[in-house]
Enzyme design. Structure first.
Site, PDB file in Angstrom:
ATOM      1  N   ASP A   1       0.911  -1.244   0.016  1.00 55.72           N
ATOM      2  CA  ASP A   1      -0.127   0.045   0.116  1.00 55.72           C
ATOM      3  C   ASP A   1       0.851   1.182  -0.200  1.00 55.72           C
ATOM      4  O   ASP A   1       1.638   1.417   0.880  1.00 55.72           O
ATOM      5  CB  ASP A   1      -0.937  -0.072   1.224  1.00 55.72           C
ATOM      6  CG  ASP A   1      -1.922   0.901   0.966  1.00 55.72           C
ATOM      7  OD1 ASP A   1      -2.497   1.229  -0.178  1.00 55.72           O
ATOM      8  OD2 ASP A   1      -2.761   1.165   2.106  1.00 55.72           O
TER       9      ASP A   1
ATOM     10  N   HIS B   1      -3.565  13.807   1.662  1.00 45.80           N
ATOM     11  CA  HIS B   1      -4.123  12.933   2.516  1.00 45.80           C
ATOM     12  C   HIS B   1      -2.763  12.846   3.547  1.00 45.80           C
ATOM     13  O   HIS B   1      -3.001  12.925   4.888  1.00 45.80           O
ATOM     14  CB  HIS B   1      -4.216  11.673   1.967  1.00 45.80           C
ATOM     15  CG  HIS B   1      -4.584  10.380   3.032  1.00 45.80           C
ATOM     16  ND1 HIS B   1      -5.594  10.372   3.941  1.00 45.80           N
ATOM     17  CD2 HIS B   1      -3.673   9.268   3.204  1.00 45.80           C
ATOM     18  CE1 HIS B   1      -5.520   9.177   4.711  1.00 45.80           C
ATOM     19  NE2 HIS B   1      -4.243   8.765   4.409  1.00 45.80           N
TER      20      HIS B   1
ATOM     21  N   ARG C   1       1.089  14.556  14.040  1.00 47.51           N
ATOM     22  CA  ARG C   1       2.278  15.303  14.334  1.00 47.51           C
ATOM     23  C   ARG C   1       1.988  16.587  14.053  1.00 47.51           C
ATOM     24  O   ARG C   1       2.366  17.258  12.953  1.00 47.51           O
ATOM     25  CB  ARG C   1       3.471  14.857  13.591  1.00 47.51           C
ATOM     26  CG  ARG C   1       4.165  13.140  13.762  1.00 47.51           C
ATOM     27  CD  ARG C   1       5.107  13.128  12.810  1.00 47.51           C
ATOM     28  NE  ARG C   1       4.933  13.265  11.563  1.00 47.51           N
ATOM     29  CZ  ARG C   1       4.268  12.153  10.799  1.00 47.51           C
ATOM     30  NH1 ARG C   1       3.894  11.144  11.355  1.00 47.51           N
ATOM     31  NH2 ARG C   1       3.649  12.514   9.495  1.00 47.51           N
TER      32      ARG C   1
ATOM     33  N   GLU D   1     -10.552   3.894   3.886  1.00 46.90           N
ATOM     34  CA  GLU D   1      -9.930   4.844   3.012  1.00 46.90           C
ATOM     35  C   GLU D   1     -10.065   4.539   1.362  1.00 46.90           C
ATOM     36  O   GLU D   1     -10.121   3.199   0.944  1.00 46.90           O
ATOM     37  CB  GLU D   1      -8.447   4.350   3.351  1.00 46.90           C
ATOM     38  CG  GLU D   1      -7.829   4.862   4.552  1.00 46.90           C
ATOM     39  CD  GLU D   1      -6.113   4.826   4.694  1.00 46.90           C
ATOM     40  OE1 GLU D   1      -5.659   4.077   4.068  1.00 46.90           O
ATOM     41  OE2 GLU D   1      -5.883   5.772   5.665  1.00 46.90           O
TER      42      GLU D   1
ATOM     43  N   GLU E   1      -9.352   4.039  -1.949  1.00 52.14           N
ATOM     44  CA  GLU E   1      -8.160   3.925  -2.764  1.00 52.14           C
ATOM     45  C   GLU E   1      -8.443   3.260  -4.073  1.00 52.14           C
ATOM     46  O   GLU E   1      -9.564   2.946  -4.261  1.00 52.14           O
ATOM     47  CB  GLU E   1      -7.109   3.349  -1.823  1.00 52.14           C
ATOM     48  CG  GLU E   1      -6.577   3.699  -0.817  1.00 52.14           C
ATOM     49  CD  GLU E   1      -5.582   2.708  -0.013  1.00 52.14           C
ATOM     50  OE1 GLU E   1      -4.709   2.258  -0.754  1.00 52.14           O
ATOM     51  OE2 GLU E   1      -5.267   2.963   1.408  1.00 52.14           O
TER      52      GLU E   1
ATOM     53  N   ASP F   1      -9.405   0.465   1.923  1.00 53.74           N
ATOM     54  CA  ASP F   1      -8.140   0.115   3.079  1.00 53.74           C
ATOM     55  C   ASP F   1      -8.732   0.357   4.443  1.00 53.74           C
ATOM     56  O   ASP F   1      -8.655   1.453   5.051  1.00 53.74           O
ATOM     57  CB  ASP F   1      -6.938   0.796   2.768  1.00 53.74           C
ATOM     58  CG  ASP F   1      -6.014   0.412   3.915  1.00 53.74           C
ATOM     59  OD1 ASP F   1      -5.906  -0.422   4.470  1.00 53.74           O
ATOM     60  OD2 ASP F   1      -5.050   1.395   3.916  1.00 53.74           O
TER      61      ASP F   1
ATOM     62  N   ARG G   1      -8.032   3.776  13.460  1.00 51.45           N
ATOM     63  CA  ARG G   1      -7.115   4.761  13.688  1.00 51.45           C
ATOM     64  C   ARG G   1      -6.650   4.785  15.146  1.00 51.45           C
ATOM     65  O   ARG G   1      -5.576   5.323  15.222  1.00 51.45           O
ATOM     66  CB  ARG G   1      -8.136   6.214  13.472  1.00 51.45           C
ATOM     67  CG  ARG G   1      -8.676   6.252  12.197  1.00 51.45           C
ATOM     68  CD  ARG G   1      -7.538   6.478  11.060  1.00 51.45           C
ATOM     69  NE  ARG G   1      -8.098   6.575   9.751  1.00 51.45           N
ATOM     70  CZ  ARG G   1      -7.271   6.414   8.615  1.00 51.45           C
ATOM     71  NH1 ARG G   1      -6.244   6.043   8.745  1.00 51.45           N
ATOM     72  NH2 ARG G   1      -8.005   6.540   7.260  1.00 51.45           N
TER      73      ARG G   1
ATOM     74  N   GLN H   1      -4.000   2.408  15.167  1.00 54.84           N
ATOM     75  CA  GLN H   1      -2.901   2.966  14.306  1.00 54.84           C
ATOM     76  C   GLN H   1      -2.075   3.958  15.144  1.00 54.84           C
ATOM     77  O   GLN H   1      -0.990   3.819  15.054  1.00 54.84           O
ATOM     78  CB  GLN H   1      -3.486   3.660  13.074  1.00 54.84           C
ATOM     79  CG  GLN H   1      -2.421   4.310  11.972  1.00 54.84           C
ATOM     80  CD  GLN H   1      -3.116   4.812  10.753  1.00 54.84           C
ATOM     81  OE1 GLN H   1      -4.506   4.500  10.575  1.00 54.84           O
ATOM     82  NE2 GLN H   1      -2.236   5.241  10.039  1.00 54.84           N
TER      83      GLN H   1
ATOM     84  N   LYS I   1      -4.475  -2.028  10.048  1.00 55.95           N
ATOM     85  CA  LYS I   1      -4.846  -2.190   8.648  1.00 55.95           C
ATOM     86  C   LYS I   1      -5.000  -3.554   8.116  1.00 55.95           C
ATOM     87  O   LYS I   1      -5.659  -3.909   7.131  1.00 55.95           O
ATOM     88  CB  LYS I   1      -3.678  -1.391   7.815  1.00 55.95           C
ATOM     89  CG  LYS I   1      -3.442  -0.189   8.131  1.00 55.95           C
ATOM     90  CD  LYS I   1      -4.087   0.838   7.391  1.00 55.95           C
ATOM     91  CE  LYS I   1      -3.646   2.162   7.364  1.00 55.95           C
ATOM     92  NZ  LYS I   1      -4.656   3.087   6.675  1.00 55.95           N
TER      93      LYS I   1
ATOM     94  N   THR J   1      -9.271  -5.722   3.592  1.00 55.19           N
ATOM     95  CA  THR J   1      -9.111  -4.667   2.698  1.00 55.19           C
ATOM     96  C   THR J   1     -10.022  -5.233   1.648  1.00 55.19           C
ATOM     97  O   THR J   1     -10.126  -6.399   1.384  1.00 55.19           O
ATOM     98  CB  THR J   1      -7.847  -4.640   2.010  1.00 55.19           C
ATOM     99  OG1 THR J   1      -6.920  -4.385   3.063  1.00 55.19           O
ATOM    100  CG2 THR J   1      -7.631  -3.871   1.051  1.00 55.19           C
TER     101      THR J   1
ATOM    102  N   THR K   1      -4.865   6.600   0.192  1.00 56.12           N
ATOM    103  CA  THR K   1      -6.078   7.352   0.223  1.00 56.12           C
ATOM    104  C   THR K   1      -5.840   8.615  -0.774  1.00 56.12           C
ATOM    105  O   THR K   1      -4.959   9.361  -0.664  1.00 56.12           O
ATOM    106  CB  THR K   1      -6.262   7.717   1.576  1.00 56.12           C
ATOM    107  OG1 THR K   1      -6.284   6.647   2.551  1.00 56.12           O
ATOM    108  CG2 THR K   1      -7.672   8.386   1.648  1.00 56.12           C
TER     109      THR K   1
ATOM    110  N   GLU L   1     -10.114  12.214   8.247  1.00 57.38           N
ATOM    111  CA  GLU L   1      -9.809  13.735   7.529  1.00 57.38           C
ATOM    112  C   GLU L   1     -11.159  14.644   7.642  1.00 57.38           C
ATOM    113  O   GLU L   1     -11.227  15.783   8.131  1.00 57.38           O
ATOM    114  CB  GLU L   1      -9.440  13.723   6.151  1.00 57.38           C
ATOM    115  CG  GLU L   1      -8.000  13.049   6.167  1.00 57.38           C
ATOM    116  CD  GLU L   1      -7.626  12.582   4.676  1.00 57.38           C
ATOM    117  OE1 GLU L   1      -7.225  13.503   3.792  1.00 57.38           O
ATOM    118  OE2 GLU L   1      -7.991  11.490   4.292  1.00 57.38           O
TER     119      GLU L   1
HETATM  120 CA    CA Z   1      -4.032   3.060   3.032  1.00 54.14          CA
END
Ligand code: CA
Length: 437
Positions: A138, A145, A154, A210, A212, A244, A248, A251, A264, A268, A370, A384
């Site tokens: 991936d 994104h 961050r 996500e 994709e 995907d 979160r 993650q 993840k 999928t 994404t 997002e």
């Molecule tokens: Ca992804």
């Protein structure tokens, strides 16, 4: 890259009347490949091509003597339960079968009679993964994104400096990739709540989608060889929609230092129909890099990639809650963007993946990452759209969401359209979140 030929002629019409409707995903200019059988155990899974609201059963067409020459060899490679052997044959074989199908699907009677007997209604079909996926990688090719996600994790350093030089990716999990219709239990895992000092083990509370695309690899390369940028698309068979699914909260706790893992790899989901690179030829776009951005290093740079490395594929995500489903309501759109915004092209993903001699194999799958666009409405994930879960979305029926709830189905659709070309579509990919087990 694939040139336009007679199979792209916008004037072509098929004797499969449903293929000629303006809103059909599968006009004669598309001809995507998949693996299907009649629902309810109707024979083995086998290769097919979508046309209008029907499927050309390639095994039946081979036995009916519809093809000859290189097209026959290619069609025989589609008669098994996966398309890996067909993907391995490469662009000349793919083109030969596409041309033969295009001609047969517009042939006058009596030539059309044999193929007409090989059609199966899509309403009678069920699908399997189109290939045995040996490896799944991936990527992370939307800078919009990457910046938005980076800002959440961050705030003071959203985009790491390697992003503008390296097509970032990670090795994903192939075993849990499913075809549209997949459902999965909400994943259990470790999270570290804000302010806590010991992690909590339990169901993820931040399950996300996500938006994709996935690129299926054709012939591939021997270990130690590399695929040059301008040869890369001869190793790209075609493209599917890819969701995907991402937890979160898992993650955020696990992703440093080695990247995504259990957040993840539980599921999928991909669409059943692979739209070939040949079918996408009319929708190519220039790939640009602003002058004030770093320009690609030599193995990621070519005039052909600049001229038409991009593809304008519109991708939409819609949500169908359990309540909406009970009322038979249309899923509510959450995201709409285009693959044309990608920071790195499909060819650059392939060239980068192999620059160190890593071998790609037929049926390998490369996710694009994404595909969020430059505006907030083009964000391709809930994390997002909700500012990291801080601002709930209100759906048309008054329900609200920050992340997905049990019973939610996510439906992605994709299509290409532009003046002078016939619109083509990807169909849909649907997946459903079930309660944790
Ligand atoms: Ca992804």
């Amino acid at each position: 890259m694939t040139m336009l030929d007679e199979t792209h002629d916008p004037a072509l019409r098929s004797w499969v009347e449903s293929a000629n409707a303006a809103d059909s995903d599968f006009p004669i200019q598309n001809l995507p490949f998949g693996v299907f059988r009649r629902r309810g155990g109707g024979g083995p899974f086998r290769g097919g091509v979508a046309i209008g609201d029907a499927i050309v059963d390639l095994d039946a067409a081979v036995r009916a003597g519809v093809f000859d020459g290189e097209a026959m060899t290619a069609a025989v490679a589609c008669t098994g339960a996966t398309l890996n052997a067909f993907m391995a044959l490469g662009p000349a074989a793919w083109s030969a079968l596409r041309l033969a199908l295009s001609r047969a699907l517009r042939a006058a009677p009596p030539a059309q009679t044999a193929l007409r007997a090989c059609l199966v209604p899509q309403s009678d079909a069920e699908y399997a993964l189109p290939a045995t996926i040996g490896d799944y990688t991936d990527f992370y090719t939307s800078i919009h994104h990457a910046t938005a996600i980076g800002r959440l994790f961050r705030p003071d350093n959203p985009l790491l400096p390697n992003y503008r030089w390296v097509p970032i990716g990670y090795h994903g999990r192939a075993s849990s990739i499913g075809v549209s219709g997949q459902s999965f239990a909400r994943p259990i895992g470790q999270t570290m709540p804000p302010g806590a000092t010991v992690p909590v083990v339990g169901p993820s509370r931040r399950v996300d989608y996500e938006m994709e695309l996935g690129v299926f690899i054709g012939p591939g390369n021997a270990a130690g060889d590399r695929i040059a940028l301008d040869d890369a698309e001869s190793h790209a068979f075609g493209i599917v929609l890819l969701n995907d699914w991402s937890a979160r909260d898992l993650q955020g706790w696990e992703y440093q230092p080695l990247g995504p893992f259990l957040a993840k790899n539980f599921a999928t989901t991909i669409s059943p129909w692979i739209v070939t690179m040949a079918a996408l030829a009319p929708f190519r776009t220039a790939w640009t890099r602003a002058q004030d951005e770093p320009q690609p290093v030599p193995y990621l740079e070519s005039a052909a990639n600049r001229a038409q490395g991009g593809i304008d594929i519109r991708v939409e995500v819609a949500l169908e809650t359990a309540a909406m489903r009970a009322r038979h309501e249309t899923p509510a759109r959450l995201s709409l963007s285009s693959y044309r915004h990608a920071y790195w092209t499909a060819a650059q993903m392939i060239a980068h993946h192999t620059v160190n001699g890593c071998n790609l194999q037929p049926g390998d799958l490369l996710g694009t990452g994404t595909q969020s666009g430059p505006t907030p409405e083009e964000a391709g994930s809930l994390v997002e759209l909700t500012g990291g879960g801080k601002q709930a979305i209100t759906l048309p029926d008054g329900e609200t969401r920050t992340f997905l709830e049990d019973g939610d189905a996510v439906v992605m659709r994709g299509w290409c359209e532009k003046p002078g070309a016939v619109r083509i579509g990807f169909g849909e990919v649907r997946g459903t979140v079930l309660p944790a087990r």
